[in-house]
Motif scaffolding. Structure first.
Motif, mmCIF file in Angstrom:
data_model
loop_
_atom_site.group_PDB
_atom_site.id
_atom_site.type_symbol
_atom_site.label_atom_id
_atom_site.label_comp_id
_atom_site.label_asym_id
_atom_site.label_seq_id
_atom_site.Cartn_x
_atom_site.Cartn_y
_atom_site.Cartn_z
ATOM 1 N N LYS A 205 -21.746 -15.675 26.806
ATOM 2 C CA LYS A 205 -22.160 -14.835 27.928
ATOM 3 C C LYS A 205 -22.132 -13.380 27.489
ATOM 4 O O LYS A 205 -21.240 -12.956 26.748
ATOM 5 N N PHE A 206 -23.104 -12.622 27.993
ATOM 6 C CA PHE A 206 -23.236 -11.219 27.614
ATOM 7 C C PHE A 206 -23.056 -10.322 28.839
ATOM 8 O O PHE A 206 -23.487 -10.670 29.942
ATOM 9 N N VAL A 207 -22.431 -9.182 28.588
ATOM 10 C CA VAL A 207 -22.381 -8.144 29.612
ATOM 11 C C VAL A 207 -23.016 -6.893 29.024
ATOM 12 O O VAL A 207 -22.694 -6.498 27.904
ATOM 13 N N ILE A 208 -23.949 -6.310 29.762
ATOM 14 C CA ILE A 208 -24.597 -5.074 29.323
ATOM 15 C C ILE A 208 -23.877 -3.916 29.996
ATOM 16 O O ILE A 208 -23.786 -3.853 31.223
ATOM 17 N N ILE A 209 -23.354 -3.015 29.198
ATOM 18 C CA ILE A 209 -22.588 -1.881 29.706
ATOM 19 C C ILE A 209 -23.317 -0.608 29.307
ATOM 20 O O ILE A 209 -23.674 -0.423 28.137
ATOM 21 N N GLY A 210 -23.550 0.261 30.275
ATOM 22 C CA GLY A 210 -24.264 1.488 29.966
ATOM 23 C C GLY A 210 -24.399 2.381 31.189
ATOM 24 O O GLY A 210 -23.764 2.162 32.225
ATOM 25 N N GLU A 211 -25.251 3.379 31.052
ATOM 26 C CA GLU A 211 -25.464 4.343 32.122
ATOM 27 C C GLU A 211 -26.563 3.875 33.077
ATOM 28 O O GLU A 211 -27.218 2.853 32.838
ATOM 29 N N LYS A 212 -26.764 4.655 34.124
ATOM 30 C CA LYS A 212 -27.783 4.321 35.115
ATOM 31 C C LYS A 212 -29.162 4.219 34.481
ATOM 32 O O LYS A 212 -29.971 3.361 34.862
ATOM 33 N N ARG A 213 -29.429 5.100 33.499
ATOM 34 C CA ARG A 213 -30.754 5.090 32.871
ATOM 35 C C ARG A 213 -30.998 3.825 32.049
ATOM 36 O O ARG A 213 -32.130 3.535 31.661
ATOM 37 N N GLU A 227 -30.076 -15.021 34.169
ATOM 38 C CA GLU A 227 -28.940 -14.478 34.909
ATOM 39 C C GLU A 227 -27.664 -15.257 34.652
ATOM 40 O O GLU A 227 -26.567 -14.753 34.882
ATOM 41 N N ASP A 228 -27.805 -16.505 34.231
ATOM 42 C CA ASP A 228 -26.615 -17.313 33.965
ATOM 43 C C ASP A 228 -25.914 -16.901 32.677
ATOM 44 O O ASP A 228 -24.756 -17.274 32.455
ATOM 45 N N ARG A 229 -26.607 -16.107 31.840
ATOM 46 C CA ARG A 229 -26.012 -15.736 30.553
ATOM 47 C C ARG A 229 -25.787 -14.244 30.399
ATOM 48 O O ARG A 229 -25.015 -13.820 29.524
ATOM 49 N N VAL A 230 -26.459 -13.434 31.203
ATOM 50 C CA VAL A 230 -26.352 -11.974 31.064
ATOM 51 C C VAL A 230 -26.144 -11.334 32.427
ATOM 52 O O VAL A 230 -26.854 -11.665 33.383
ATOM 53 N N ILE A 231 -25.183 -10.422 32.506
ATOM 54 C CA ILE A 231 -25.048 -9.586 33.698
ATOM 55 C C ILE A 231 -25.002 -8.124 33.255
ATOM 56 O O ILE A 231 -24.675 -7.827 32.104
#
Length: 333
Positions: A205-213, A227-231
């Motif tokens: 599973k992946f989580v994407i962390i970053g800014e609003k842009r 969606e089952d693998r990335v949020i």
């Protein structure tokens, strides 16, 4: 004595300045160490055990000549005996001058010399940026055995991050730090999709962390991978909260970015994808960090915008998902 440090203005550079903080504390063991930082990077120094005080400066207080002078004068109340100016900008030297600190140390260039009492020439040899900052510390021989102390999270911050992941039914994720301020360092969306859909990714599973842009690109990745693998947490949290979330990742795959430097400093297994940037000068520092690059003919160019009109972004497009996952395997063995 009161020792002031004007922090670099970008997140990655601020992380690379932490080694400087360690050396400085070793040399000035009993003195008060005050870090002055733009508000968007102050979180890097928050709760750091070697720093006595962190003074965030809102961006609006540095806009224009009048505000710059006013900000510098406001630091007079700190009664700084020594002021280390880590950025190369003209503005930072002017601020140091108006602080009326007794000794103002910084690098030459950009007509800064009249505002500094101690001007240092930039090293002629190519060195890592963390070592460049340390270059400002004179008589550093006694500080060579310093212990590096990185970003320091509070227990409640870690607890908060664990709760956020649990609320999203995510456990032991791999972080994707997709964003970068410079366009030439921003890994194309298609490459992130390729990495996440590679057979070696298994059921991670992946989580994407970053800014609003970064939120728009994150949604495009989710649409292709599922969606089952990335949020995505892009734009939902402060920098300090993002640091806490990164600390809970099993590993991180990062663009050449400030968040990549944070992950490496936290000793999270970090794979940094480099193209335009020069790893010899700005690679993230960490015991569990590796840089992946395609070593194409035009990199590292050092430019913020790709100038290769015939093969735009070839430096990052040429990195294969196989390279990335082989590096991941190396870090976990």
């Amino acid at each position: 004595m009161n020792i002031g440090v004007y922090s670099p203005n970008w997140v990655g550079d601020a992380v690379m300045a932490l080694k400087f903080i360690g050396r400085l504390r070793k040399q000035y063991a009993d003195d008060k160490l005050i870090v002055i930082a733009r508000d968007w990077v102050a979180a890097i120094f928050d709760n750091h055990p070697l720093i006595n005080k962190v003074l965030p400066v809102p961006t609006k207080e540095l806009a224009g000549v009048f505000n710059t002078i006013k900000t510098g004068r406001s630091f007079q109340k700190l009664n700084l005996d020594i002021f280390f100016v880590l950025p190369d900008s003209f503005r930072s030297a002017v601020i140091a001058w108006f602080s009326k600190s007794n000794t103002r140390i910084g690098f030459t260039g950009q007509m800064r010399e009249p505002f500094l009492t101690d001007q240092m020439d930039l090293p002629k040899e190519a060195i890592h940026r963390s070592e460049k900052y340390i270059y400002l510390i004179q008589n550093d021989e006694h500080a060579l055995d310093f212990q590096h102390v990185g970003i320091t999270l509070r227990e409640q911050e870690i607890k908060w991050a664990n709760e956020i992941l649990q609320e999203n039914n995510v456990q032991d994720p791999i972080g994707l730090l997709t964003g970068s301020v410079a366009k030439s360092r921003s890994v194309p969306i298609g490459k992130w999709i390729e990495i996440a859909k590679d057979k070696s990714a298994d059921d991670n599973k992946f989580v994407i962390i970053g800014e609003k842009r970064d939120a728009g690109n994150a949604q495009k990745i989710i649409a292709q991978v599922g969606e089952d693998r990335v949020i995505s947490f892009c734009g939902k949290h402060t920098l300090r909260e993002s640091i806490a979330l990164i600390s809970r990742c099993r590993a991180v795959i990062a663009a050449d970015s400030g968040l990549g430097h944070i992950a490496a400093d936290l000793d999270i297994p970090t794979i940094s994808l480099f193209g335009a940037g020069d790893p010899e000068k700005t690679r993230p520092l960490g015991d569990l960090t590796q840089v992946v690059t395609a070593n194409v003919h035009c990199s590292p160019c050092g430019d913020n915008i790709c100038g290769n009109t015939l093969e735009p972004m070839i430096c990052l497009d040429s990195i294969s998902s196989t390279q990335v996952w082989n590096t991941y395997s190396d870090l976990h063995n």
